[in-house]
Enzyme design. Structure first.
Site, PDB file in Angstrom:
ATOM      1  N   HIS A   1      42.932  57.160  43.329  1.00 25.27           N
ATOM      2  CA  HIS A   1      41.589  57.140  42.714  1.00 25.27           C
ATOM      3  C   HIS A   1      41.058  58.562  42.480  1.00 25.27           C
ATOM      4  O   HIS A   1      40.564  58.876  41.396  1.00 25.27           O
ATOM      5  CB  HIS A   1      40.626  56.332  43.595  1.00 25.27           C
ATOM      6  CG  HIS A   1      39.490  55.738  42.838  1.00 25.27           C
ATOM      7  ND1 HIS A   1      38.987  54.489  43.074  1.00 25.27           N
ATOM      8  CD2 HIS A   1      38.743  56.225  41.824  1.00 25.27           C
ATOM      9  CE1 HIS A   1      37.985  54.234  42.246  1.00 25.27           C
ATOM     10  NE2 HIS A   1      37.820  55.284  41.470  1.00 25.27           N
TER      11      HIS A   1
ATOM     12  N   LYS B   1      43.260  50.731  42.208  1.00 21.81           N
ATOM     13  CA  LYS B   1      43.361  52.120  42.679  1.00 21.81           C
ATOM     14  C   LYS B   1      43.201  52.189  44.191  1.00 21.81           C
ATOM     15  O   LYS B   1      42.465  51.386  44.771  1.00 21.81           O
ATOM     16  CB  LYS B   1      42.253  52.976  42.041  1.00 21.81           C
ATOM     17  CG  LYS B   1      42.028  52.693  40.567  1.00 21.81           C
ATOM     18  CD  LYS B   1      40.934  53.530  39.932  1.00 21.81           C
ATOM     19  CE  LYS B   1      40.635  53.065  38.523  1.00 21.81           C
ATOM     20  NZ  LYS B   1      39.610  52.030  38.427  1.00 21.81           N
TER      21      LYS B   1
ATOM     22  N   ASP C   1      40.400  46.752  34.462  1.00 21.74           N
ATOM     23  CA  ASP C   1      40.491  47.930  35.327  1.00 21.74           C
ATOM     24  C   ASP C   1      39.570  47.770  36.529  1.00 21.74           C
ATOM     25  O   ASP C   1      38.343  47.794  36.394  1.00 21.74           O
ATOM     26  CB  ASP C   1      40.079  49.185  34.534  1.00 21.74           C
ATOM     27  CG  ASP C   1      40.209  50.439  35.375  1.00 21.74           C
ATOM     28  OD1 ASP C   1      41.297  51.047  35.354  1.00 21.74           O
ATOM     29  OD2 ASP C   1      39.236  50.807  36.070  1.00 21.74           O
TER      30      ASP C   1
END
Ligand code: NAD
Length: 276
Positions: free
Chosen positions: A110, A77, A47
């Site tokens: 995000h 993101k 991630d």
């Protein structure tokens, strides 16, 4: 279940239940080392985010990994200053270049930047239609943000990544997400370390013969929450992955659920300062 266990998302894509978070990994060698260690141990999800300034390292570590790109699940993101429809499409292109990949598994808004996040998600939907991402999603969305996105989209977000730890268990948001087939990922699943010394958690850890971090990660997993703990320390990366050989009883789960006090260690989506 094991480290490669997955959750089936709304479109049938399988997302690993446990991955490595790479926020604040800014040292190149340390980042490469952490990701390589994780993948060698069996982690299959990473991630990152444009904000973390390590997409290039994530891409490099994955190119040199012991498993193929297709076996890994990569999340990134779009940062707040890049939101809105056109900006998001451009930001995605930049991320893809930095990662040096043909596609991203999961792309997230995000934070829900006021006045922009609905358009940001429309762009994410387009990337999904163009098959540049396998899963469209959001992060830090409360129910009211999700309601706005759901009201205007064709394809609903399939993941919502939010702060979630024993002191902030997000029970209501999780119920809403479950109703709408939106999987929930916990960021700061360990409360950035702040929950590890909690008396209840340390007692449960001693009872089960595991560590406090393992108790908390197992609690998330049994709540059907995906987790992305962060560490650069090889022994901790390993420790955080060893949460599949024991099971918490229903009574223990309830005990940890009862620790909730709606305490955040990160920012709140409703008061976040978006202007930096
Ligand atoms: P975390 O809860 O994963 O805690 C990380 C910290 O806990 C580490 O710095 C380390 O000091 C400590 N730690 C890790 N494993 C440990 C262990 N086994 N024993 C003792 N201490 C341990 O917090 P995080 O890094 O804030 O969150 C994880 C990931 O979530 C990030 O790396 C990032 O990928 C993601 N994230 C997303 C958002 C968002 O807005 N979407 C925000 C923050 C983080």
């Amino acid at each position: 279940m094991n480290l490669q266990s997955t959750k089936k998302l709304a479109n049938g894509i399988l997302m690993p239940r446990l991955g490595l978070g790479v926020y604040k990994m800014t040292d190149r060698d340390e980042t490469l080392q952490a990701i390589t260690t994780a993948i060698d141990l069996g982690y299959r999800a990473i991630d990152t985010a444009a904000l973390y300034y390590n997409e290039e390292e994530v891409g490099e570590a994955i190119r040199n990994a012991s498993v193929k790109r297709e076996e890994l699940f990569v999340t990134t993101k779009v940062w707040n200053s890049d939101q809105g429809y056109d900006n998001t499409l451009r930001a995605f292109e930049t991320s893809l270049k930095k990662l040096d990949m043909d596609y991203v598994d999961l792309y997230l808004t995000h934070w829900p930047v006021e006045g922009k996040f609905v358009d940001t998600y429309r762009a994410i939907e387009r990337l999904y239609e163009e098959k540049l991402i396998r899963v469209p999603g959001v992060s830090n969305h409360h129910e009211h943000h999700l309601q706005q996105v759901l009201a205007s989209c064709n394809v609903a977000p399939m993941v919502n990544q939010v702060e979630l730890q024993p002191y902030l268990n997000q029970a209501e948001l999780r119920a809403f997400c479950q109703e709408h087939q939106i999987a929930v990922t916990a960021w700061s699943p360990l409360g950035r370390g702040h929950v590890l010394n909690d008396e209840t958690i340390t007692r449960i850890a001693a009872d089960y013969g595991v560590t406090p971090a393992q108790v908390i990660l197992r609690w998330h997993i049994q709540n059907d929450v995906l987790v992305i703990p962060k560490s650069v320390t090889p022994s901790r990366i390993k420790e955080n992955s060893e949460v599949f050989h024991f099971e918490l009883t229903e009574a223990t789960m309830q005990e940890i659920n009862a620790l909730n006090r709606n305490e955040r260690f990160g920012q709140s989506p409703d008061s976040f300062k978006f202007d930096f």
